[in-house]
Design a protein around this motif. Sequence first.
Motif, PDB file in Angstrom:
ATOM      1  N   THR A  31       5.407  -7.910 -10.347  1.00 17.09           N
ATOM      2  CA  THR A  31       4.923  -8.386 -11.637  1.00 17.09           C
ATOM      3  C   THR A  31       3.802  -9.402 -11.518  1.00 17.09           C
ATOM      4  O   THR A  31       3.246  -9.831 -12.529  1.00 17.09           O
ATOM      5  CB  THR A  31       6.082  -9.024 -12.431  1.00 17.09           C
ATOM      6  OG1 THR A  31       6.646 -10.089 -11.652  1.00 17.09           O
ATOM      7  CG2 THR A  31       7.155  -7.992 -12.735  1.00 17.09           C
ATOM      8  N   GLY A  32       3.474  -9.814 -10.298  1.00 18.34           N
ATOM      9  CA  GLY A  32       2.416 -10.795 -10.088  1.00 18.34           C
ATOM     10  C   GLY A  32       1.567 -10.422  -8.894  1.00 18.34           C
ATOM     11  O   GLY A  32       1.743  -9.371  -8.280  1.00 18.34           O
ATOM     12  N   PHE A 267      -3.323  -2.467 -10.788  1.00 12.68           N
ATOM     13  CA  PHE A 267      -2.610  -3.338 -11.705  1.00 12.68           C
ATOM     14  C   PHE A 267      -1.159  -2.884 -11.785  1.00 12.68           C
ATOM     15  O   PHE A 267      -0.873  -1.692 -11.933  1.00 12.68           O
ATOM     16  CB  PHE A 267      -3.247  -3.306 -13.088  1.00 12.68           C
ATOM     17  CG  PHE A 267      -4.599  -3.964 -13.152  1.00 12.68           C
ATOM     18  CD1 PHE A 267      -4.723  -5.331 -13.016  1.00 12.68           C
ATOM     19  CD2 PHE A 267      -5.750  -3.211 -13.336  1.00 12.68           C
ATOM     20  CE1 PHE A 267      -5.966  -5.952 -13.072  1.00 12.68           C
ATOM     21  CE2 PHE A 267      -6.991  -3.812 -13.395  1.00 12.68           C
ATOM     22  CZ  PHE A 267      -7.103  -5.190 -13.260  1.00 12.68           C
ATOM     23  N   ASN A 268      -0.237  -3.831 -11.678  1.00  7.92           N
ATOM     24  CA  ASN A 268       1.192  -3.513 -11.664  1.00  7.92           C
ATOM     25  C   ASN A 268       1.617  -2.753 -12.920  1.00  7.92           C
ATOM     26  O   ASN A 268       1.278  -3.138 -14.042  1.00  7.92           O
ATOM     27  CB  ASN A 268       2.015  -4.801 -11.562  1.00  7.92           C
ATOM     28  CG  ASN A 268       1.796  -5.528 -10.255  1.00  7.92           C
ATOM     29  OD1 ASN A 268       1.628  -4.913  -9.212  1.00  7.92           O
ATOM     30  ND2 ASN A 268       1.794  -6.866 -10.299  1.00  7.92           N
ATOM     31  N   TRP A 273      -6.949   0.536 -11.980  1.00  9.05           N
ATOM     32  CA  TRP A 273      -7.349  -0.053 -10.702  1.00  9.05           C
ATOM     33  C   TRP A 273      -8.448  -1.079 -10.919  1.00  9.05           C
ATOM     34  O   TRP A 273      -9.255  -0.961 -11.848  1.00  9.05           O
ATOM     35  CB  TRP A 273      -7.866   1.032  -9.757  1.00  9.05           C
ATOM     36  CG  TRP A 273      -6.797   1.931  -9.255  1.00  9.05           C
ATOM     37  CD1 TRP A 273      -6.251   3.019  -9.902  1.00  9.05           C
ATOM     38  CD2 TRP A 273      -6.113   1.831  -8.006  1.00  9.05           C
ATOM     39  NE1 TRP A 273      -5.273   3.589  -9.132  1.00  9.05           N
ATOM     40  CE2 TRP A 273      -5.176   2.897  -7.963  1.00  9.05           C
ATOM     41  CE3 TRP A 273      -6.204   0.968  -6.920  1.00  9.05           C
ATOM     42  CZ2 TRP A 273      -4.333   3.105  -6.871  1.00  9.05           C
ATOM     43  CZ3 TRP A 273      -5.371   1.175  -5.831  1.00  9.05           C
ATOM     44  CH2 TRP A 273      -4.450   2.223  -5.809  1.00  9.05           C
ATOM     45  N   ALA A 274      -8.476  -2.065 -10.033  1.00 11.62           N
ATOM     46  CA  ALA A 274      -9.556  -3.046 -10.030  1.00 11.62           C
ATOM     47  C   ALA A 274     -10.320  -2.938  -8.720  1.00 11.62           C
ATOM     48  O   ALA A 274      -9.747  -2.628  -7.671  1.00 11.62           O
ATOM     49  CB  ALA A 274      -9.009  -4.464 -10.198  1.00 11.62           C
ATOM     50  N   LEU A 275     -11.593  -3.171  -8.788  1.00 12.69           N
ATOM     51  CA  LEU A 275     -12.453  -3.252  -7.611  1.00 12.69           C
ATOM     52  C   LEU A 275     -13.251  -4.541  -7.706  1.00 12.69           C
ATOM     53  O   LEU A 275     -14.004  -4.739  -8.662  1.00 12.69           O
ATOM     54  CB  LEU A 275     -13.398  -2.047  -7.542  1.00 12.69           C
ATOM     55  CG  LEU A 275     -14.490  -2.091  -6.468  1.00 12.69           C
ATOM     56  CD1 LEU A 275     -13.889  -2.146  -5.073  1.00 12.69           C
ATOM     57  CD2 LEU A 275     -15.426  -0.885  -6.594  1.00 12.69           C
ATOM     58  N   VAL A 290     -13.183  -2.344 -13.269  1.00 10.07           N
ATOM     59  CA  VAL A 290     -11.911  -1.652 -13.478  1.00 10.07           C
ATOM     60  C   VAL A 290     -12.166  -0.170 -13.703  1.00 10.07           C
ATOM     61  O   VAL A 290     -13.242   0.247 -14.153  1.00 10.07           O
ATOM     62  CB  VAL A 290     -11.126  -2.230 -14.676  1.00 10.07           C
ATOM     63  CG1 VAL A 290     -10.734  -3.678 -14.425  1.00 10.07           C
ATOM     64  CG2 VAL A 290     -11.934  -2.095 -15.965  1.00 10.07           C
ATOM     65  N   SER A 291     -11.122   0.636 -13.386  1.00 13.07           N
ATOM     66  CA  SER A 291     -11.194   2.080 -13.589  1.00 13.07           C
ATOM     67  C   SER A 291      -9.775   2.641 -13.620  1.00 13.07           C
ATOM     68  O   SER A 291      -8.868   2.094 -12.991  1.00 13.07           O
ATOM     69  CB  SER A 291     -11.989   2.744 -12.461  1.00 13.07           C
ATOM     70  OG  SER A 291     -11.968   4.151 -12.581  1.00 13.07           O
TER      71      SER A 291
END
Length: 339
Positions: A31-32, A267-268, A273-275, A290-291
């Motif tokens: 969660t983090g 991302f949980n 997704w983050a780049l 993000v994508s």
Amino acid sequence: MLLDAKKRVLLTFMAAVMATLPAKAEPAPHTGYLLVHFTSEVADGEQIYFSTSTDGLHWRDLNDSRPVLVSDIGEKGVRDPAIVRSANGDKFYILATDLRIESGKGWDAAVHRGSTSLIIFESTDLLNWSAPRKVDIAGGIPGAGCAWAPEAIYDDSTGEYIVYWATTSPLNGIDKARIYYSTTRDFVSFTPARLYIDRPGKADIIDTQIVKMDDSAGGYKYYRASGDGQITLEGSQKILGEWTTIGDLRSVGLTGKQVEGPILYKFNGTDQWALWVDQYAAGKGYLSLVSSDLSRAENFRILSPAEYSMGKSKKRHGSILSVSAREYQALQSKWGPSR
């Protein structure tokens, strides 16, 4: 017949015993997030810093923006850290470049006459870490001048971790940076280095990072981002298999002259997704994209400054680990967020 009866009795007994054993606990949901990174070429900047986030976008420094881990071996600096959770979840490892530019050695010496070792820290709880140990992972590469930006990923087909990094060395008459790899089961003993990625001609390749998709995800099983003059994205079904070029960040207006040091993370609990890419040319630290589909580079969207916050300290080439609520709270309790 007697043998079959004995087998039935044994199987019945084993089933009864197994029924009394507690079920294996499922891993706690993540969660983090924990970010490990360095900051800059200043007195304490090339050491290990921690930051945390609850949403993967807004970050707060731990330990009052001071280093959490310090290397007093090798070149007495640690850059480009990568953090790895073991396959069964009972250990954590941080791998980092053995380099300290602040000492005044200069970049040419760092590239061609630098350390061929990695610095490794180990922990069972993210809170208590071993003393740093040095592993000469690239010393067997002819003419190796460095070992930079290490990363590691677990290969569930072999039960080994694949550790990969950039080394500058002469090969086939060209002296440049290429990605090499080694395998390990314990981050103590490593197989001899082998060439992994080599771009055509004189093009260097550095800062590669590989992520695994969920089993249920379509497309490729693995994706990787690399700095090879651009930030190039590739996909594959096997870590050491054939890779297909997907594209690069020129499709969203970013070139390798502007950004380097990509970090990919999910991302949980989402399919997003983050780049992150380091805006090294402008000295601005990370930029976030993000994508929801890594199979097309043009799907990335550059976030506006209002959509994310990197916290108090500048964050340079690091690594992000998803953590449980218990792990997150333990990190806050020990080092506290920087106000």
